[in-house]
Design a protein around this motif. Structure first.
Motif, PDB file in Angstrom:
ATOM      1  N   SER A  84       0.726  -1.259   0.055  1.00  0.00           N
ATOM      2  CA  SER A  84       0.103  -0.123   0.058  1.00  0.00           C
ATOM      3  C   SER A  84       1.009   1.209  -0.039  1.00  0.00           C
ATOM      4  O   SER A  84       1.804   1.379   0.816  1.00  0.00           O
ATOM      5  CB  SER A  84      -1.030  -0.099   1.024  1.00  0.00           C
ATOM      6  N   PRO A  85       0.644   2.208  -0.924  1.00  0.00           N
ATOM      7  CA  PRO A  85       1.251   3.306  -0.709  1.00  0.00           C
ATOM      8  C   PRO A  85       1.171   4.370   0.166  1.00  0.00           C
ATOM      9  O   PRO A  85       0.130   4.384   1.017  1.00  0.00           O
ATOM     10  CB  PRO A  85       0.869   4.237  -2.091  1.00  0.00           C
ATOM     11  N   SER A  86       2.414   5.112   0.468  1.00  0.00           N
ATOM     12  CA  SER A  86       1.947   6.100   1.740  1.00  0.00           C
ATOM     13  C   SER A  86       2.735   7.407   1.072  1.00  0.00           C
ATOM     14  O   SER A  86       3.749   7.488   0.564  1.00  0.00           O
ATOM     15  CB  SER A  86       3.046   5.600   2.872  1.00  0.00           C
ATOM     16  N   ALA A  87       1.988   8.403   1.302  1.00  0.00           N
ATOM     17  CA  ALA A  87       2.543   9.752   0.962  1.00  0.00           C
ATOM     18  C   ALA A  87       3.791  10.162   1.213  1.00  0.00           C
ATOM     19  O   ALA A  87       4.475  10.186   2.279  1.00  0.00           O
ATOM     20  CB  ALA A  87       1.342  10.782   1.407  1.00  0.00           C
ATOM     21  N   GLY A  88       4.634  10.693   0.366  1.00  0.00           N
ATOM     22  CA  GLY A  88       5.799  11.075   0.352  1.00  0.00           C
ATOM     23  C   GLY A  88       6.834  10.127   0.531  1.00  0.00           C
ATOM     24  O   GLY A  88       8.226  10.456   0.750  1.00  0.00           O
ATOM     25  N   ARG A  89       6.549   8.806   0.091  1.00  0.00           N
ATOM     26  CA  ARG A  89       7.423   7.789   0.326  1.00  0.00           C
ATOM     27  C   ARG A  89       7.543   6.700  -0.674  1.00  0.00           C
ATOM     28  O   ARG A  89       6.409   6.611  -1.663  1.00  0.00           O
ATOM     29  CB  ARG A  89       7.183   6.798   1.614  1.00  0.00           C
ATOM     30  N   ILE A  90       8.561   5.916  -0.993  1.00  0.00           N
ATOM     31  CA  ILE A  90       8.745   4.955  -2.129  1.00  0.00           C
ATOM     32  C   ILE A  90       8.592   3.631  -1.023  1.00  0.00           C
ATOM     33  O   ILE A  90       9.734   3.389  -0.464  1.00  0.00           O
ATOM     34  CB  ILE A  90       9.964   4.958  -2.863  1.00  0.00           C
ATOM     35  N   GLU A  91       7.682   2.647  -1.193  1.00  0.00           N
ATOM     36  CA  GLU A  91       7.562   1.570  -0.509  1.00  0.00           C
ATOM     37  C   GLU A  91       7.881   0.498  -1.498  1.00  0.00           C
ATOM     38  O   GLU A  91       7.519   0.208  -2.535  1.00  0.00           O
ATOM     39  CB  GLU A  91       5.945   1.268  -0.146  1.00  0.00           C
ATOM     40  N   VAL A  92       9.015  -0.296  -1.080  1.00  0.00           N
ATOM     41  CA  VAL A  92       9.396  -1.531  -1.867  1.00  0.00           C
ATOM     42  C   VAL A  92       9.028  -2.733  -1.124  1.00  0.00           C
ATOM     43  O   VAL A  92       9.181  -2.938   0.151  1.00  0.00           O
ATOM     44  CB  VAL A  92      10.812  -1.167  -2.134  1.00  0.00           C
ATOM     45  N   CYS A  93       8.517  -3.573  -1.793  1.00  0.00           N
ATOM     46  CA  CYS A  93       7.874  -4.695  -1.262  1.00  0.00           C
ATOM     47  C   CYS A  93       8.248  -6.193  -2.180  1.00  0.00           C
ATOM     48  O   CYS A  93       8.582  -5.864  -3.378  1.00  0.00           O
ATOM     49  CB  CYS A  93       6.235  -4.643  -1.342  1.00  0.00           C
TER      50      CYS A  93
END
Length: 265
Positions: A84-93
């Motif tokens: 799930s995305p989070s504002a201002g971040r790059i989530e790597v999964c």
């Protein structure tokens, strides 16, 4: 379809801005970039990957941090395996996302041309097989998907061409293509040559999508996020040429998911 593996690039956009065609000397992804009032761009990389991917993620962050316009910091992920995305971040999964045709998938949520959040998924369904369970394949795909999150496209999209020595290159031989090259860094400097009115790495928006949500509103941009895992999630095929295809999924109210697919035999 079942015999193909794909590297997918997905842009979640408020309007359809993706230009067709293969990558060229200018390999920016449209005009997409993170909003900021100064350089470098301060971005948090959320670690949602398994232990098999930790070294690959760490190496990619070190490599991209060599850019003069990026300042990346690694933190515990908040996206989970569903990413799930989070504002201002790059989530790597990383997770076993299934036999759906893609090795890696990068998504950016944008307001106008400004990126507000990004995700990068690594599909362990394929990376657990002998063909792709190598350091070279893992590093190239990890590096490339994170590169898309900054607004970069590919330098070359022909798998049969000789490797260019950059992870932003599609190839059947990932060994020389595990890291960015000087042209990638030059392109980033070009993308981030101007300043915006927002804070560095800001981009606005708030909150995260619930882990099981099919779609949810994204902060001030009103961009809709979606579960883009199975090919059926990609929407309508709007363009196809050789091993390239563009899909569009329309959620109404100007909210669309545009998927740029390069299929590999």
């Amino acid at each position: 379809m079942k015999s193909r593996i794909a590297l997918l690039v997905v842009a979640v956009v408020a309007s359809l801005l993706l230009a067709p065609g293969a990558a060229s000397a200018n390999h920016s992804w449209g005009s997409y970039h993170w909003e900021r009032s100064s350089n470098p761009v301060n971005l948090v990389i959320g670690d949602n990957v398994s232990s098999q991917w930790d070294a690959r993620l760490d190496a990619a962050i070190v490599d991209w941090n060599r850019s003069s316009v990026l300042n990346l910091s690694e933190a515990a992920g908040v996206g989970g395996t569903r990413c799930s995305p989070s504002a201002g971040r790059i989530e790597v999964c990383s997770a076993s996302y299934g036999n759906n045709g893609w090795l890696g998938l990068a998504s950016i949520s944008v307001s106008g041309s400004h990126i507000t959040s990004a995700t990068a998924k690594m599909n362990d369904t394929y990376f657990s097989t002998p063909q792709y369970n190598t350091t070279a394949w893992r590093q190239m795909v990890m590096c490339q998907e994170i590169g898309h999150a900054f607004g970069l496209s590919h330098q070359d999209e022909n798998f049969d061409d000789a490797p260019m020595g950059t992870c932003m290159d599609y190839t059947n031989n990932p060994e020389p293509n595990q890291r960015p090259d000087s042209h990638d860094y030059d392109q980033l400097e070009s993308i981030y040559a101007h300043f915006d009115g927002g804070t560095s790495g800001g981009g606005g928006g708030s909150g995260t999508c619930p882990p099981k949500a099919k779609k949810c509103k994204r902060g001030r941009s009103g961009v809709t996020d979606a579960d883009l895992i199975a090919p059926g999630d990609l929407g309508q095929l709007v363009r196809e040429k050789g091993r390239e295809a563009v899909y569009e999924r329309d959620f109404g109210n100007g909210n669309r998911v545009v998927t740029f697919v390069i299929w590999a035999d």
